[in-house]
Motif scaffolding. Sequence first.
Motif, PDB file in Angstrom:
ATOM      1  N   ALA A   4      35.638  40.436  38.378  1.00  0.00           N
ATOM      2  CA  ALA A   4      35.798  38.986  38.315  1.00  0.00           C
ATOM      3  C   ALA A   4      37.270  38.593  38.338  1.00  0.00           C
ATOM      4  N   LEU A   5      38.103  39.358  37.622  1.00  0.00           N
ATOM      5  CA  LEU A   5      39.531  39.053  37.595  1.00  0.00           C
ATOM      6  C   LEU A   5      40.216  39.418  38.914  1.00  0.00           C
ATOM      7  N   ARG A  10      43.415  34.229  37.376  1.00  0.00           N
ATOM      8  CA  ARG A  10      43.837  33.380  36.264  1.00  0.00           C
ATOM      9  C   ARG A  10      42.732  32.426  35.821  1.00  0.00           C
ATOM     10  N   ALA A  11      41.490  32.797  36.119  1.00  0.00           N
ATOM     11  CA  ALA A  11      40.360  32.001  35.639  1.00  0.00           C
ATOM     12  C   ALA A  11      40.335  32.040  34.110  1.00  0.00           C
ATOM     13  N   HIS A 217      48.281  39.762  43.802  1.00  0.00           N
ATOM     14  CA  HIS A 217      47.675  40.068  42.522  1.00  0.00           C
ATOM     15  C   HIS A 217      46.923  41.379  42.615  1.00  0.00           C
ATOM     16  N   HIS A 218      47.068  42.224  41.608  1.00  0.00           N
ATOM     17  CA  HIS A 218      46.165  43.356  41.530  1.00  0.00           C
ATOM     18  C   HIS A 218      45.720  43.576  40.091  1.00  0.00           C
ATOM     19  N   CYS A 219      44.413  43.636  39.926  1.00  0.00           N
ATOM     20  CA  CYS A 219      43.783  43.916  38.641  1.00  0.00           C
ATOM     21  C   CYS A 219      43.042  45.235  38.826  1.00  0.00           C
ATOM     22  N   LEU A 220      43.405  46.240  38.050  1.00  0.00           N
ATOM     23  CA  LEU A 220      42.875  47.582  38.263  1.00  0.00           C
ATOM     24  C   LEU A 220      42.520  48.260  36.948  1.00  0.00           C
ATOM     25  N   PRO A 221      41.485  49.095  36.964  1.00  0.00           N
ATOM     26  CA  PRO A 221      41.306  50.029  35.857  1.00  0.00           C
ATOM     27  C   PRO A 221      42.256  51.200  36.056  1.00  0.00           C
ATOM     28  N   ALA A 222      42.679  51.843  34.976  1.00  0.00           N
ATOM     29  CA  ALA A 222      43.490  53.051  35.110  1.00  0.00           C
ATOM     30  C   ALA A 222      42.713  54.056  35.958  1.00  0.00           C
ATOM     31  N   PRO A 223      43.310  54.580  37.029  1.00  0.00           N
ATOM     32  CA  PRO A 223      42.540  55.385  37.991  1.00  0.00           C
ATOM     33  C   PRO A 223      41.761  56.534  37.380  1.00  0.00           C
ATOM     34  N   ARG A 224      42.324  57.212  36.375  1.00  0.00           N
ATOM     35  CA  ARG A 224      41.632  58.367  35.810  1.00  0.00           C
ATOM     36  C   ARG A 224      40.269  58.009  35.237  1.00  0.00           C
ATOM     37  N   PHE A 225      40.097  56.729  34.871  1.00  0.00           N
ATOM     38  CA  PHE A 225      38.853  56.292  34.247  1.00  0.00           C
ATOM     39  C   PHE A 225      38.062  55.340  35.144  1.00  0.00           C
ATOM     40  N   SER A 226      38.409  55.300  36.416  1.00  0.00           N
ATOM     41  CA  SER A 226      37.832  54.320  37.338  1.00  0.00           C
ATOM     42  C   SER A 226      36.653  54.847  38.139  1.00  0.00           C
ATOM     43  N   GLY A 227      36.409  56.159  38.077  1.00  0.00           N
ATOM     44  CA  GLY A 227      35.415  56.762  38.952  1.00  0.00           C
ATOM     45  C   GLY A 227      36.011  57.288  40.241  1.00  0.00           C
ATOM     46  N   ARG A 228      37.262  56.918  40.533  1.00  0.00           N
ATOM     47  CA  ARG A 228      37.994  57.438  41.693  1.00  0.00           C
ATOM     48  C   ARG A 228      39.386  57.864  41.222  1.00  0.00           C
TER      49      ARG A 228
END
Length: 329
Positions: A4-5, A10-11, A217-228
């Motif tokens: 969503a982010l 900035r919602a 803009h980039h909103c990301l999970p830390a890659p090690r915990f992202s599934g990729r």
Amino acid sequence: MIHALQIAPRASWTQLSAVLGSSPDTLARRWDHLTTGGWAWSSLIVARGGDTTLYAWVELECAAGAAEATAIELTDDPYTLGVHQVTGDADLLLLVVCPDLYALDAYLAGRVRPLPGVLRSRTQVVTRLHNRPYRSRIEQLAPGQVQHLAEATGGDRRVRIPGRAQTPLTELDRKLVAELAGDARRSAAELARQCDTSESTVRRRLDALMAAGALHHHCLPAPRFSGRPVWALVTADVPPLEVAATVAALTRLRHTRVITSVTGPHNLALAMWLRTVEELHEVTATLVRAAPTMRITGTQVSLRTHKIGAQVLGPDGRRTHHIRPDVAI
């Protein structure tokens, strides 16, 4: 929440609450937990492209045992947008951004090559950036939720790559970008206090910059915990007359994240995130099937990623802090 982010950076939590089915307070607490713990982040940086900025892939060979210390040293530089310890002939692979060739030469000659751990360097200048780094989304929302979010926030605000910078950044713009590089969700009130201006001015400038494609803009999970968690770079040769068709085909593939035309012994370099090291074989076969005139010339896999964009990652793969960007670039 991360998806969503990625769509609406900035919602408000109230707007997101209607889509995600949790209270605004719950979403705010959960996001605070993710960002404080380094599990995810939201960042705004200047959208670079056209003929105003120069990217380069830089390979470094290091003295025995010096690769990690050299990588950590280079993460502190605003010119590095990627720092990876990799397999293959090189020990480190950097994605560097500079204002022009002269600045790139000065950075490499004055900063990178003199480091005590560096033995040799090889540089490939990016002649064209075909897509936006970190453009991919994790695609977790249902189509109905995406539509609901677009309606709640006034539309999908993904930024498209402009051909060149639309307008010069003002001094206020530069201050805003520097503040938002670490946390793109800082409130207008907080930004106004930090930049000594009004909330309405902050909102007006951010809206104008986003509309002009001046911010990425980039909103990301830390890659090690992202599934990729596995970063890889694939280099390839394509006949010059086939480059446009090849890039169009590769852009449609889910795996490819950054596609660059480069100088040197091959003319394409593609960066991607994979589920496993074993998936690299499958992916290279997919690339060749999608673009039969392409010849794979090399592959490198990251043993450890130290930096993505402005974000520095620790040994456990979580974000530790960010480096304020050089918004003069």
